[in-house]
Design a protein around this motif. Structure first.
Motif, PDB file in Angstrom:
ATOM      1  N   ALA A 281     -19.041  21.877 -31.550  1.00 16.39           N
ATOM      2  CA  ALA A 281     -17.794  21.121 -31.632  1.00 16.39           C
ATOM      3  C   ALA A 281     -16.726  21.707 -30.716  1.00 16.39           C
ATOM      4  O   ALA A 281     -16.004  20.966 -30.031  1.00 16.39           O
ATOM      5  CB  ALA A 281     -17.296  21.099 -33.079  1.00 16.39           C
ATOM      6  N   VAL A 282     -16.619  23.022 -30.667  1.00 16.32           N
ATOM      7  CA  VAL A 282     -15.599  23.653 -29.812  1.00 16.32           C
ATOM      8  C   VAL A 282     -15.909  23.407 -28.343  1.00 16.32           C
ATOM      9  O   VAL A 282     -15.019  23.049 -27.559  1.00 16.32           O
ATOM     10  CB  VAL A 282     -15.504  25.169 -30.111  1.00 16.32           C
ATOM     11  CG1 VAL A 282     -14.669  25.875 -29.060  1.00 16.32           C
ATOM     12  CG2 VAL A 282     -14.914  25.406 -31.488  1.00 16.32           C
TER      13      VAL A 282
ATOM     14  N   ARG B 218     -12.090  27.956 -21.827  1.00 19.41           N
ATOM     15  CA  ARG B 218     -13.482  27.738 -21.434  1.00 19.41           C
ATOM     16  C   ARG B 218     -14.353  28.716 -22.204  1.00 19.41           C
ATOM     17  O   ARG B 218     -14.237  29.922 -22.040  1.00 19.41           O
ATOM     18  CB  ARG B 218     -13.624  27.970 -19.936  1.00 19.41           C
ATOM     19  CG  ARG B 218     -14.952  27.571 -19.408  1.00 19.41           C
ATOM     20  CD  ARG B 218     -14.956  27.489 -17.900  1.00 19.41           C
ATOM     21  NE  ARG B 218     -16.330  27.309 -17.481  1.00 19.41           N
ATOM     22  CZ  ARG B 218     -17.076  28.283 -16.996  1.00 19.41           C
ATOM     23  NH1 ARG B 218     -16.576  29.473 -16.833  1.00 19.41           N
ATOM     24  NH2 ARG B 218     -18.322  28.052 -16.665  1.00 19.41           N
ATOM     25  N   GLY B 219     -15.206  28.206 -23.073  1.00 19.44           N
ATOM     26  CA  GLY B 219     -16.085  29.053 -23.853  1.00 19.44           C
ATOM     27  C   GLY B 219     -15.596  29.240 -25.276  1.00 19.44           C
ATOM     28  O   GLY B 219     -14.596  28.653 -25.695  1.00 19.44           O
ATOM     29  N   VAL B 220     -16.329  30.076 -26.016  1.00 24.06           N
ATOM     30  CA  VAL B 220     -15.982  30.343 -27.415  1.00 24.06           C
ATOM     31  C   VAL B 220     -15.917  31.848 -27.636  1.00 24.06           C
ATOM     32  O   VAL B 220     -16.525  32.637 -26.909  1.00 24.06           O
ATOM     33  CB  VAL B 220     -17.011  29.736 -28.394  1.00 24.06           C
ATOM     34  CG1 VAL B 220     -17.001  28.233 -28.346  1.00 24.06           C
ATOM     35  CG2 VAL B 220     -18.401  30.263 -28.127  1.00 24.06           C
ATOM     36  N   VAL B 221     -15.147  32.242 -28.649  1.00 26.80           N
ATOM     37  CA  VAL B 221     -15.069  33.629 -29.075  1.00 26.80           C
ATOM     38  C   VAL B 221     -15.736  33.717 -30.437  1.00 26.80           C
ATOM     39  O   VAL B 221     -15.344  33.014 -31.368  1.00 26.80           O
ATOM     40  CB  VAL B 221     -13.614  34.116 -29.163  1.00 26.80           C
ATOM     41  CG1 VAL B 221     -13.556  35.540 -29.690  1.00 26.80           C
ATOM     42  CG2 VAL B 221     -12.935  34.021 -27.821  1.00 26.80           C
TER      43      VAL B 221
ATOM     44  N   GLN C 146     -13.865  20.970 -25.266  1.00 28.12           N
ATOM     45  CA  GLN C 146     -13.362  21.515 -24.008  1.00 28.12           C
ATOM     46  C   GLN C 146     -13.822  20.728 -22.789  1.00 28.12           C
ATOM     47  O   GLN C 146     -13.372  21.008 -21.686  1.00 28.12           O
ATOM     48  CB  GLN C 146     -13.808  22.974 -23.867  1.00 28.12           C
ATOM     49  CG  GLN C 146     -13.164  23.879 -24.879  1.00 28.12           C
ATOM     50  CD  GLN C 146     -13.711  25.279 -24.839  1.00 28.12           C
ATOM     51  OE1 GLN C 146     -14.735  25.545 -24.224  1.00 28.12           O
ATOM     52  NE2 GLN C 146     -13.028  26.187 -25.508  1.00 28.12           N
ATOM     53  N   LYS C 147     -14.705  19.765 -22.981  1.00 31.72           N
ATOM     54  CA  LYS C 147     -15.162  18.952 -21.856  1.00 31.72           C
ATOM     55  C   LYS C 147     -14.046  18.025 -21.403  1.00 31.72           C
ATOM     56  O   LYS C 147     -13.290  17.504 -22.230  1.00 31.72           O
ATOM     57  CB  LYS C 147     -16.377  18.116 -22.251  1.00 31.72           C
ATOM     58  CG  LYS C 147     -17.644  18.899 -22.405  1.00 31.72           C
ATOM     59  CD  LYS C 147     -18.797  17.975 -22.727  1.00 31.72           C
ATOM     60  CE  LYS C 147     -20.082  18.727 -22.901  1.00 31.72           C
ATOM     61  NZ  LYS C 147     -21.186  17.837 -23.280  1.00 31.72           N
TER      62      LYS C 147
ATOM     63  N   ALA D  37     -14.273  30.439 -32.551  1.00 32.79           N
ATOM     64  CA  ALA D  37     -13.009  29.840 -32.136  1.00 32.79           C
ATOM     65  C   ALA D  37     -13.038  29.605 -30.628  1.00 32.79           C
ATOM     66  O   ALA D  37     -13.875  30.183 -29.913  1.00 32.79           O
ATOM     67  CB  ALA D  37     -11.845  30.752 -32.495  1.00 32.79           C
ATOM     68  N   ALA D  38     -12.137  28.769 -30.159  1.00 37.36           N
ATOM     69  CA  ALA D  38     -12.049  28.503 -28.730  1.00 37.36           C
ATOM     70  C   ALA D  38     -11.509  29.739 -28.017  1.00 37.36           C
ATOM     71  O   ALA D  38     -10.669  30.462 -28.538  1.00 37.36           O
ATOM     72  CB  ALA D  38     -11.133  27.315 -28.473  1.00 37.36           C
TER      73      ALA D  38
END
Length: 140
Positions: free
Chosen positions: A116-117, A58-61, A121-122, A52-53
């Protein structure tokens, strides 16, 4: 309760089930493809991977289920790691996690979800203003 019995109980009716146009989707945590199937179910399987976002934007979890936690301690049942070093390092970490015997069958889906996540975020690039090249474009 076994994973198969859990799946038999929840496959047709649960609060995460979305039925549209003859297709069934599922919106539960731990379901990488949002398909209503036993393989991708985050509720029925004892081992799940969720991407997940990050709340910071910024980044993923990356969350994995801990199998040794008792049912009466659900808050301790997830192992969450925030990855914010970039696309390649995040993908490498997720690939290593899924390849190490945890859920090797979900590696491709997890990598696709990370990609994809992070792409979402870009920042969106502004399109350059189009200039005409013909005779009418130079006339005012």
């Amino acid at each position: 309760m076994s994973a198969d019995l859990t799946w038999l109980l929840i496959k047709n009716n649960n609060s995460y089930l979305v039925k549209r146009s003859g297709v069934q989707f599922s919106s539960e945590a731990g379901n990488l493809l949002n398909k209503n199937s036993f393989k991708y179910s985050g509720l029925a399987n004892k081992k799940t991977v969720d991407v997940a976002a990050a709340p910071s934007g910024r980044g993923v979890v990356v969350s994995t289920k801990v199998t040794s936690v008792p049912a009466y301690k659900p808050s301790k049942g997830l192992n969450k790691v925030t990855l914010s070093k970039g696309v390649r390092k995040s993908a490498r970490s997720v690939a290593g996690l899924t390849r190490s015997g945890y859920r090797a069958d979900l590696r491709q889906a997890a990598l696709a979800r990370v990609s994809a996540v992070l792409n979402s975020q870009k920042p969106v690039k502004a399109a350059p203003k189009k200039t005409g090249n013909g005779i009418r474009a130079t006339k005012h």
